[in-house]
Scaffold this motif. Sequence first.
Motif, PDB file in Angstrom:
ATOM      1  N   ALA A 137      13.015  33.928  11.337  1.00 23.62           N
ATOM      2  CA  ALA A 137      12.778  34.325  12.730  1.00 23.62           C
ATOM      3  C   ALA A 137      11.589  33.579  13.318  1.00 23.62           C
ATOM      4  CB  ALA A 137      12.558  35.831  12.816  1.00 23.62           C
ATOM      5  N   GLY A 138      10.674  33.123  12.484  1.00 22.73           N
ATOM      6  CA  GLY A 138       9.507  32.360  12.934  1.00 22.73           C
ATOM      7  C   GLY A 138       9.682  30.886  12.628  1.00 22.73           C
ATOM      8  N   GLN A 139      10.697  30.267  13.201  1.00 28.30           N
ATOM      9  CA  GLN A 139      11.025  28.862  12.931  1.00 28.30           C
ATOM     10  C   GLN A 139       9.798  27.959  13.038  1.00 28.30           C
ATOM     11  OE1 GLN A 139      14.624  27.263  12.635  1.00 28.30           O
ATOM     12  NE2 GLN A 139      14.370  29.203  11.555  1.00 28.30           N
ATOM     13  N   VAL A 140       9.398  27.344  11.933  1.00 31.08           N
ATOM     14  CA  VAL A 140       8.330  26.354  11.963  1.00 31.08           C
ATOM     15  C   VAL A 140       8.869  25.064  12.574  1.00 31.08           C
ATOM     16  CG1 VAL A 140       6.795  24.944  10.537  1.00 31.08           C
ATOM     17  CG2 VAL A 140       7.094  27.380  10.036  1.00 31.08           C
ATOM     18  N   ASN A 141      10.047  24.670  12.122  1.00 30.26           N
ATOM     19  CA  ASN A 141      10.810  23.567  12.693  1.00 30.26           C
ATOM     20  C   ASN A 141      12.263  24.032  12.770  1.00 30.26           C
ATOM     21  OD1 ASN A 141       8.765  21.540  12.918  1.00 30.26           O
ATOM     22  ND2 ASN A 141       8.864  21.221  10.706  1.00 30.26           N
ATOM     23  N   PRO A 142      13.056  23.502  13.709  1.00 36.38           N
ATOM     24  CA  PRO A 142      14.460  23.900  13.771  1.00 36.38           C
ATOM     25  C   PRO A 142      15.164  23.662  12.433  1.00 36.38           C
ATOM     26  CG  PRO A 142      13.847  22.681  15.736  1.00 36.38           C
ATOM     27  CD  PRO A 142      12.687  22.567  14.768  1.00 36.38           C
ATOM     28  N   GLY A 143      15.861  24.686  11.947  1.00 33.83           N
ATOM     29  CA  GLY A 143      16.549  24.607  10.666  1.00 33.83           C
ATOM     30  C   GLY A 143      15.809  25.274   9.530  1.00 33.83           C
ATOM     31  N   HIS A 144      14.699  25.955   9.813  1.00 31.25           N
ATOM     32  CA  HIS A 144      13.897  26.663   8.798  1.00 31.25           C
ATOM     33  C   HIS A 144      14.685  27.876   8.303  1.00 31.25           C
ATOM     34  CE1 HIS A 144       9.763  28.837   8.042  1.00 31.25           C
ATOM     35  NE2 HIS A 144      10.556  28.856   6.968  1.00 31.25           N
ATOM     36  N   VAL A 198      13.184  27.046   3.012  1.00 27.46           N
ATOM     37  CA  VAL A 198      13.723  25.695   3.095  1.00 27.46           C
ATOM     38  C   VAL A 198      13.295  25.201   4.468  1.00 27.46           C
ATOM     39  CG1 VAL A 198      15.798  24.256   3.094  1.00 27.46           C
ATOM     40  CG2 VAL A 198      15.658  26.271   1.582  1.00 27.46           C
ATOM     41  N   LEU A 199      12.327  24.304   4.469  1.00 25.74           N
ATOM     42  CA  LEU A 199      11.658  23.904   5.701  1.00 25.74           C
ATOM     43  C   LEU A 199      11.865  22.421   5.994  1.00 25.74           C
ATOM     44  CD1 LEU A 199       9.716  24.550   8.022  1.00 25.74           C
ATOM     45  CD2 LEU A 199       7.833  24.192   6.418  1.00 25.74           C
ATOM     46  N   PRO A 200      12.675  22.112   7.014  1.00 26.13           N
ATOM     47  CA  PRO A 200      12.793  20.705   7.402  1.00 26.13           C
ATOM     48  C   PRO A 200      11.452  20.214   7.938  1.00 26.13           C
ATOM     49  CG  PRO A 200      14.130  22.126   8.840  1.00 26.13           C
ATOM     50  CD  PRO A 200      13.445  22.996   7.853  1.00 26.13           C
ATOM     51  N   ARG A 201      11.114  18.985   7.590  1.00 26.88           N
ATOM     52  CA  ARG A 201       9.790  18.456   7.940  1.00 26.88           C
ATOM     53  C   ARG A 201       9.918  17.174   8.744  1.00 26.88           C
ATOM     54  NH1 ARG A 201       5.522  19.806   4.990  1.00 26.88           N
ATOM     55  NH2 ARG A 201       4.506  18.984   6.852  1.00 26.88           N
ATOM     56  N   HIS A 202       8.921  16.972   9.592  1.00 25.72           N
ATOM     57  CA  HIS A 202       8.828  15.770  10.417  1.00 25.72           C
ATOM     58  C   HIS A 202       7.374  15.328  10.423  1.00 25.72           C
ATOM     59  CE1 HIS A 202      12.879  16.645  11.773  1.00 25.72           C
ATOM     60  NE2 HIS A 202      12.484  17.895  11.920  1.00 25.72           N
ATOM     61  N   ALA A 203       7.143  14.055  10.609  1.00 22.89           N
ATOM     62  CA  ALA A 203       5.771  13.538  10.693  1.00 22.89           C
ATOM     63  C   ALA A 203       5.027  14.266  11.800  1.00 22.89           C
ATOM     64  CB  ALA A 203       5.800  12.030  10.962  1.00 22.89           C
ATOM     65  N   ASP A 204       3.801  14.643  11.519  1.00 25.10           N
ATOM     66  CA  ASP A 204       2.939  15.294  12.516  1.00 25.10           C
ATOM     67  C   ASP A 204       3.531  16.597  13.055  1.00 25.10           C
ATOM     68  OD1 ASP A 204       1.054  13.171  12.317  1.00 25.10           O
ATOM     69  OD2 ASP A 204       2.297  11.975  13.675  1.00 25.10           O
ATOM     70  N   ASP A 205       4.235  17.377  12.204  1.00 21.58           N
ATOM     71  CA  ASP A 205       4.810  18.649  12.672  1.00 21.58           C
ATOM     72  C   ASP A 205       3.812  19.803  12.622  1.00 21.58           C
ATOM     73  OD1 ASP A 205       4.751  19.261   9.949  1.00 21.58           O
ATOM     74  OD2 ASP A 205       6.919  19.415   9.727  1.00 21.58           O
ATOM     75  N   GLY A 206       2.598  19.533  12.199  1.00 24.23           N
ATOM     76  CA  GLY A 206       1.556  20.553  12.196  1.00 24.23           C
ATOM     77  C   GLY A 206       1.516  21.424  10.961  1.00 24.23           C
ATOM     78  N   VAL A 207       2.450  21.244  10.041  1.00 18.32           N
ATOM     79  CA  VAL A 207       2.480  22.029   8.808  1.00 18.32           C
ATOM     80  C   VAL A 207       1.505  21.397   7.829  1.00 18.32           C
ATOM     81  CG1 VAL A 207       3.896  22.807   6.875  1.00 18.32           C
ATOM     82  CG2 VAL A 207       4.868  22.717   9.177  1.00 18.32           C
ATOM     83  N   GLY A 208       0.666  22.224   7.221  1.00 12.10           N
ATOM     84  CA  GLY A 208      -0.286  21.701   6.265  1.00 12.10           C
ATOM     85  C   GLY A 208      -0.287  22.482   4.968  1.00 12.10           C
ATOM     86  N   LEU A 209      -0.496  21.806   3.895  1.00 13.45           N
ATOM     87  CA  LEU A 209      -0.636  22.430   2.593  1.00 13.45           C
ATOM     88  C   LEU A 209      -1.636  21.574   1.831  1.00 13.45           C
ATOM     89  CD1 LEU A 209       0.287  24.546   0.496  1.00 13.45           C
ATOM     90  CD2 LEU A 209       2.049  22.924  -0.197  1.00 13.45           C
ATOM     91  N   THR A 210      -2.810  22.100   1.633  1.00 13.91           N
ATOM     92  CA  THR A 210      -3.841  21.329   0.948  1.00 13.91           C
ATOM     93  C   THR A 210      -4.461  22.164  -0.157  1.00 13.91           C
ATOM     94  OG1 THR A 210      -5.575  22.050   2.455  1.00 13.91           O
ATOM     95  CG2 THR A 210      -4.410  20.043   3.045  1.00 13.91           C
TER      96      THR A 210
END
Length: 138
Positions: A34-41, A105-117
């Motif tokens: 329900a909280g789509q990070v990117n379309p297709g999450h 299952v999170l589709p990713r794109h360059a500069d999508d704002g998702v971070g994991l460090t």
Amino acid sequence: MAYDDGNVFARILRGEIPCARVYEDADTIAFMDAGQVNPGHVIVATTHPCATILDLTDDQAAALFRTAARVARAVEAAFAPAGITILQANRPAGWQTVPHVHLHVLPRHADDGVGLTWPRKEPGLPALHELAARIRVE
């Protein structure tokens, strides 16, 4: 972490809350987050009442990841993302927010704002051997 049968995923499984279902079998369910990070999450969850991955049988764990792989291939075909992140978290300190075992299952794109460090530590091979000796997989 004890299982709470009032959690949102348990309520979805009981049909108390609607969802946009992607897939379901006897062991797993996949639905749009329900909280789509990117379309297709997509969320992939077990249909069994388990709070964390530590509570799953080997067969349940295999079913969960098998479904995640199937969903990832479908997300790839539908959205052609630059990458896909599969995220599984356990307990609040491990970033788990819903006490029902699941994968993102999170589709990713360059500069999508998702971070994991995380801060890398390189203790050296002797220390790694000592750490490995503490872990016994049976």
